[in-house]
Design an enzyme around this catalytic site. Structure first.
Site, mmCIF file in Angstrom:
data_model
loop_
_atom_site.group_PDB
_atom_site.id
_atom_site.type_symbol
_atom_site.label_atom_id
_atom_site.label_comp_id
_atom_site.label_asym_id
_atom_site.label_seq_id
_atom_site.Cartn_x
_atom_site.Cartn_y
_atom_site.Cartn_z
ATOM 1 N N ASP A 81 0.826 -1.225 0.000
ATOM 2 C CA ASP A 81 0.000 0.000 0.000
ATOM 3 C C ASP A 81 0.853 1.266 0.000
ATOM 4 O O ASP A 81 0.496 2.252 -0.646
ATOM 5 C CB ASP A 81 -0.891 0.044 1.252
HETATM 6 P P1 NAP Z 1 0.958 -3.949 3.164
HETATM 7 O O1 NAP Z 1 0.279 -3.010 2.251
HETATM 8 O O2 NAP Z 1 0.146 -4.572 4.248
HETATM 9 O O3 NAP Z 1 1.591 -5.091 2.259
HETATM 10 C C1 NAP Z 1 2.412 -6.057 2.818
HETATM 11 C C2 NAP Z 1 2.800 -7.009 1.722
HETATM 12 O O4 NAP Z 1 3.775 -7.878 2.283
HETATM 13 C C3 NAP Z 1 1.657 -7.888 1.256
HETATM 14 O O5 NAP Z 1 1.173 -7.459 -0.001
HETATM 15 C C4 NAP Z 1 2.267 -9.295 1.205
HETATM 16 O O6 NAP Z 1 2.175 -9.806 -0.114
HETATM 17 C C5 NAP Z 1 3.729 -9.072 1.556
HETATM 18 N N1 NAP Z 1 4.270 -10.117 2.410
HETATM 19 C C6 NAP Z 1 3.714 -10.709 3.474
HETATM 20 N N2 NAP Z 1 4.516 -11.651 3.965
HETATM 21 C C7 NAP Z 1 5.637 -11.633 3.215
HETATM 22 C C8 NAP Z 1 6.856 -12.376 3.240
HETATM 23 N N3 NAP Z 1 7.080 -13.339 4.150
HETATM 24 N N4 NAP Z 1 7.796 -12.099 2.324
HETATM 25 C C9 NAP Z 1 7.568 -11.132 1.384
HETATM 26 N N5 NAP Z 1 6.444 -10.414 1.313
HETATM 27 C C10 NAP Z 1 5.473 -10.663 2.226
HETATM 28 O O7 NAP Z 1 2.212 -3.305 3.868
HETATM 29 P P2 NAP Z 1 2.788 -1.831 3.821
HETATM 30 O O8 NAP Z 1 3.089 -1.434 2.420
HETATM 31 O O9 NAP Z 1 3.860 -1.830 4.838
HETATM 32 O O10 NAP Z 1 1.584 -0.932 4.255
HETATM 33 C C11 NAP Z 1 1.100 -0.900 5.588
HETATM 34 C C12 NAP Z 1 -0.409 -0.881 5.585
HETATM 35 O O11 NAP Z 1 -0.872 -1.040 6.940
HETATM 36 C C13 NAP Z 1 -0.961 0.428 5.067
HETATM 37 O O12 NAP Z 1 -2.161 0.200 4.377
HETATM 38 C C14 NAP Z 1 -1.241 1.186 6.348
HETATM 39 O O13 NAP Z 1 -2.226 2.175 6.219
HETATM 40 C C15 NAP Z 1 -1.720 0.039 7.228
HETATM 41 N N6 NAP Z 1 -1.613 0.403 8.626
HETATM 42 C C16 NAP Z 1 -0.409 0.777 9.141
HETATM 43 C C17 NAP Z 1 -0.356 1.221 10.435
HETATM 44 C C18 NAP Z 1 0.923 1.717 11.048
HETATM 45 O O14 NAP Z 1 0.860 2.424 12.045
HETATM 46 N N7 NAP Z 1 2.060 1.357 10.493
HETATM 47 C C19 NAP Z 1 -1.500 1.247 11.214
HETATM 48 C C20 NAP Z 1 -2.694 0.800 10.641
HETATM 49 C C21 NAP Z 1 -2.723 0.368 9.353
HETATM 50 P P3 NAP Z 1 2.212 -11.393 -0.370
HETATM 51 O O15 NAP Z 1 1.144 -11.972 0.494
HETATM 52 O O16 NAP Z 1 1.977 -11.523 -1.822
HETATM 53 O O17 NAP Z 1 3.569 -11.856 0.041
#
Ligand code: NAP
Length: 488
Positions: A406
């Site tokens: 994301d």
């Molecule tokens: P993300 O959008 O959740 O994407 C994580 C990606 O990691 C997934 O598409 C997954 O794809 C991949 N993944 C999972 N396990 C893996 C592994 N073992 N090896 C390689 N890839 C792996 O993560 P992000 O880009 O860090 O974004 C964070 C999201 O969380 C945002 O939408 C944000 O708004 C939300 N959020 C964050 C917080 C905060 O405070 N940080 C709080 C609330 C919400 P595959 O399954 O294809 O591997």
């Protein structure tokens, strides 16, 4: 009714010198706490700031003991509570996985809320006869906010652990009706409580607030839950400050107010970084609960995907002068931070300029990536914040996205129909060459497709982040990358 020995209100007047000493200890504790909170704002000082805040807490306990000079029997309870609480905290901190940190914070918030609630309950039940109006109003606030914090935090933790899903009925209007009824019940009980602090209004307030905490938190989706946890953290501070008024502890008032304000600011920062309004989070239903809490999700909608092997990616790295790594939630899941650090060191030894692009909400809690990379001793100065790194992407030769989705989705900038639209993202799409390391084409947290994957300069390297990084390491070594440094 007899006065319990653990309440400062009930204690005999202490000699002036001891009172003064305890006040000085309290003051030092408050200053250290303030310094600790300030230091947490910077990666470099965060670890020592945490130590300072812990020291402040220990001093606060010492200050309180000097002030109240407990009776011998009370020491037993204090020693028991301190040992059990300390051990539980230590074991939890040592064992908890970074990916489980949000629910751990929720649990700790819940404990904070419960502690304030118990302090207020103790005074209401055993000592209300000698309380003034301010204390009685504070009892009402502390019971209300402390109880909501406790039950809300437990529900938040349980949902994040996946112990239960959002029940369907909580997405209907019925939930608003029930919550409004409970809020009115709490308000009426709170107004009546000062007149009868240990009677029926106390129990109605307790029951109503407990159900309200559950009722408000239950409908909230997993994606919004960290925002709610931050808000509950703020509530736990408010409850503690109110408990401070109940027992006449300035330290508790100041510390509670600081936690309350810090939690509120963090909530605001998270809402801005996720482009969500707090009202939408609290009253909008389980918007973020949909497909892909914790990664995974659908693989629909892609037609122009290019994939490549770690060998090809390693060759690009070998030729590069500037490399930017973009860590995301998947890096934490794979626990690949040490492999990443090793790869970075190998590249640096080869003369490559390495940096890490840090998005404020990458991962599952604010600062998740900073903590993860600090664990692998990545130098702080290589962690570059989003606003600073974004103009640098066009200058990078290779960008490697590791388990992020994301936070690198260009639709957040370009597609008004996207649920991510408006969320500031890392502008990886501006780079010349991008490799996205993830296990599949599965969605990220928001459950949407990612236009980055189909750009002509993007290649997918499918696999677990740790396995791919180890693959890159051995490929680079076989290309002689490590050897050139030794020879030099
Ligand atoms: P993300 O959008 O959740 O994407 C994580 C990606 O990691 C997934 O598409 C997954 O794809 C991949 N993944 C999972 N396990 C893996 C592994 N073992 N090896 C390689 N890839 C792996 O993560 P992000 O880009 O860090 O974004 C964070 C999201 O969380 C945002 O939408 C944000 O708004 C939300 N959020 C964050 C917080 C905060 O405070 N940080 C709080 C609330 C919400 P595959 O399954 O294809 O591997």
């Amino acid at each position: 009714m007899a006065t319990p020995s653990f309440l400062p209100l009930a204690l005999p007047v202490a000699p002036l010198s001891m009172d003064l000493f305890s006040e000085v200890v309290d003051l030092v504790a408050v200053l250290l706490l303030a310094l600790g909170i300030k230091g947490l704002a910077k990666v470099r000082s965060a670890r020592s700031a945490n130590g300072l805040a812990a020291l402040a807490m220990a001093l606060a306990v010492v200050g309180l003991l000097i002030e109240i000079r407990p009776e011998p029997i009370a020491w037993l309870w204090i020693a028991l509570g301190t040992t059990l609480g300390g051990l539980a905290g230590l074991l939890t901190a040592q064992r908890v996985a970074m990916t489980a940190m949000p629910e751990t914070v929720a649990l700790f918030n819940g404990c904070g809320g419960m502690a304030s609630l118990l302090v207020a309950l103790g005074v209401a039940l055993f000592n209300s006869g000698s309380t003034d109006l301010v204390s009685r109003v504070s009892i009402a606030i502390s019971v209300f906010v402390g109880t909501i914090t406790f039950t809300g935090s437990i529900v938040a933790m349980a949902k994040l652990r996946g112990w239960f899903d959002t029940p369907g009925w909580t997405q209907t209007r019925l939930r608003h009706g029930l919550n409004i009824f409970l809020a009115v019940l709490c308000l009426v009980s709170a107004v009546l409580l000062p007149g009868d602090p240990s009677g029926l209004p106390l129990w109605l307030l307790l029951g109503g607030a407990a159900l309200l905490g559950i009722g408000v938190t239950m409908p909230i989706g997993g994606a919004d839950m960290p925002v709610v946890i931050s808000l509950l953290n703020s509530y736990s501070g408010v409850a503690a400050a109110a408990a401070g008024f109940v027992v006449g502890s300035q330290l508790l008032i100041v510390a509670g107010a600081m936690v309350g304000a810090a939690g509120l600011i963090l909530t605001q920062v998270m809402c801005t970084a996720m482009n969500r309004s707090l009202v939408a989070v609290l009253f909008g239903g389980a918007l973020g609960a949909t497909p892909a809490v914790g990664g995974g999700g659908k693989e629909a909608g892609y037609t122009r995907i290019t994939s490549c092997s770690p060998e090809e990616c390693a060759m690009a790295l070998e030729q590069a002068e500037r490399v930017v790594f973009v860590p995301g939630y998947g890096l934490a899941v794979a626990q690949a931070q040490h492999a990443l650090r090793e790869l970075a060191k190998l590249l640096e030894g080869h003369g490559v300029e390495v940096s890490y692009a840090i998005h404020p909400v990458a991962g599952r809690m604010p600062g998740h990536m900073n903590v993860l990379l600090a664990e692998a001793d990545v130098p702080y100065e290589q962690l570059v914040e989003m606003e600073v790194i974004n103009p640098e992407f066009p200058r990078a030769d290779v960008v490697i996205v590791l388990g992020a989705n994301d936070v690198v989705n260009p639709e957040a900038k370009n597609d008004p129909a996207s649920p991510l639209y408006g969320m500031p993202v890392l502008e990886v799409d501006q780079a010349r060459s991008v490799y996205v390391v993830k296990r599949s084409l599965g969605a990220g947290y928001a459950g949407v497709t990612n236009a980055l994957f189909e750009l002509p300069q993007t290649a997918m390297v499918f696999g677990d982040a740790k396995a791919v990084l180890n693959g890159l390491l051995s490929e680079l070594r076989s290309l002689g990358v490590g050897r050139s440094k030794v020879a030099a």
